[in-house]
Structures are given as structure tokens and as C-alpha cells.
Design a protein around this motif. Sequence first.
Motif, PDB file in Angstrom:
ATOM      1  N   ASP A 292       0.761  -1.070  -0.241  1.00 19.89           N
ATOM      2  CA  ASP A 292      -0.029   0.008  -0.225  1.00 19.89           C
ATOM      3  C   ASP A 292       0.813   1.480  -0.015  1.00 19.89           C
ATOM      4  OD1 ASP A 292      -2.460  -1.600   0.261  1.00 19.89           O
ATOM      5  OD2 ASP A 292      -2.289  -1.615   2.421  1.00 19.89           O
ATOM      6  N   LEU A 293       0.226   2.320  -0.432  1.00 19.14           N
ATOM      7  CA  LEU A 293       0.938   3.421  -0.520  1.00 19.14           C
ATOM      8  C   LEU A 293       0.191   4.528   0.316  1.00 19.14           C
ATOM      9  CD1 LEU A 293       3.402   5.553  -1.390  1.00 19.14           C
ATOM     10  CD2 LEU A 293       1.861   5.933  -3.426  1.00 19.14           C
ATOM     11  N   TYR A 294       0.726   5.392   1.366  1.00 19.10           N
ATOM     12  CA  TYR A 294       0.299   6.107   2.092  1.00 19.10           C
ATOM     13  C   TYR A 294       0.709   7.716   1.461  1.00 19.10           C
ATOM     14  CZ  TYR A 294      -1.158   3.202   5.909  1.00 19.10           C
ATOM     15  OH  TYR A 294      -1.637   2.298   6.635  1.00 19.10           O
ATOM     16  N   ARG A 295      -0.137   8.703   0.872  1.00 13.35           N
ATOM     17  CA  ARG A 295       0.332  10.060   0.464  1.00 13.35           C
ATOM     18  C   ARG A 295      -0.526  10.809   1.404  1.00 13.35           C
ATOM     19  NH1 ARG A 295       1.033  11.147  -5.329  1.00 13.35           N
ATOM     20  NH2 ARG A 295       3.049  10.658  -4.748  1.00 13.35           N
ATOM     21  N   GLY A 296       0.327  11.549   2.041  1.00 18.73           N
ATOM     22  CA  GLY A 296      -0.114  12.882   2.999  1.00 18.73           C
ATOM     23  C   GLY A 296       0.013  14.051   2.527  1.00 18.73           C
ATOM     24  N   GLU A 297      -1.073  14.956   2.786  1.00 16.73           N
ATOM     25  CA  GLU A 297      -0.972  16.211   2.414  1.00 16.73           C
ATOM     26  C   GLU A 297      -1.221  17.028   3.789  1.00 16.73           C
ATOM     27  OE1 GLU A 297      -3.144  19.619  -0.074  1.00 16.73           O
ATOM     28  OE2 GLU A 297      -3.186  17.705  -0.609  1.00 16.73           O
TER      29      GLU A 297
END
Length: 169
Positions: A110-115
Motif C-alpha cells: 500500500d502507499l500512504y500519500r499525506g498532504e
Amino acid sequence: MSEPWPVPNVLVFLAGRWRTVRTVRDLASGLTGRFEGDTAFDALEEGGLLSHESGAFTWQGVTRPAERTLRYLPGSVPGTADVRFADGRPFHGLDLSSGRHVADHPCAADLYRGEFTVGGPDRWRTVWRVGGPAKDLLLTTDYLRETPDARPTAEASPRSAGSSGPAGP
């Protein structure tokens, strides 16, 4: 959230206590959950901050205690942070000098992309989109400084750093 508010020193900005509210949406099932609690950013002896979040998480009508701990260490560039899990594993970098930052964290498949967006001296938000074979989530967390009078020192103020960024509320 309003236009991003520049933060010259992320560690100075984060120090203190924040009211924390997170919504969790499982995009595959449509289920939603909610975390409500507090996050304390306390000084570490070796430099940086220890972030401890604690509160209650409600999922499918069941409320349980929830907590997590992260380490915010000084980054390789002044004013930035190297965010690590409690056990020291790397999580992501954090640079809020523009008031906004995007970070990626691969976790298994999985990929976590945080803004990360700062809305003023007393509020900021994270939005994590988690995608992959195991998860399809959207996590939105709003942080509101618990004691607005405990605003960042002049070192953390965009005004004192010569920035022409928008003022807070």
C-alpha cells in the motif's frame, strides 16, 4: 481550509497541545469512523519532539481508546522535520515552509500519500490517502491548538521571517 500559512520552523510550530479530530473513510465499503482526542508535542532530550496522540476512535458504532506515538526529529534542512515511528523506523519528511507539504510512505504493497496544510498559527490539517491491495482509505485530521495564547514564538511566525504569507485568524 484557507490559503496555506508558511511555517519557518515546523518543530517550533508544532510544540504544545492540539485538539485532534480525524475522520476515516473506507472508500471501498463506504464505512466511516471518527477519532477525537488530543496530541501533545513535547520536547525530546536529544532534540525534536515526541508526539503522543490519545483519545477515542469510533468505528461501526463501537468506541475504543486509541493512541499513537511519533518522533519529530530535526530534518537535514533547518526548519524541517524527519518524522519517525515510535520504534525509530522512518515515516516521512516534513517541510512546512510554504504552509503545505506532500509526503509518501510505502507500507507493504500500500502507499500512504499525506498532504499537510497549515491554516494559521493555531490550526493545521493532514489528509492521508491510502491505496493498494489491502486498503482504500481517506483519513482527514484537523488540529486546533488547545491554548491559542501559546502561539509559536517569533521564530515560527512567517511575519518575523520576512514572509509575505497570509496572516492567521
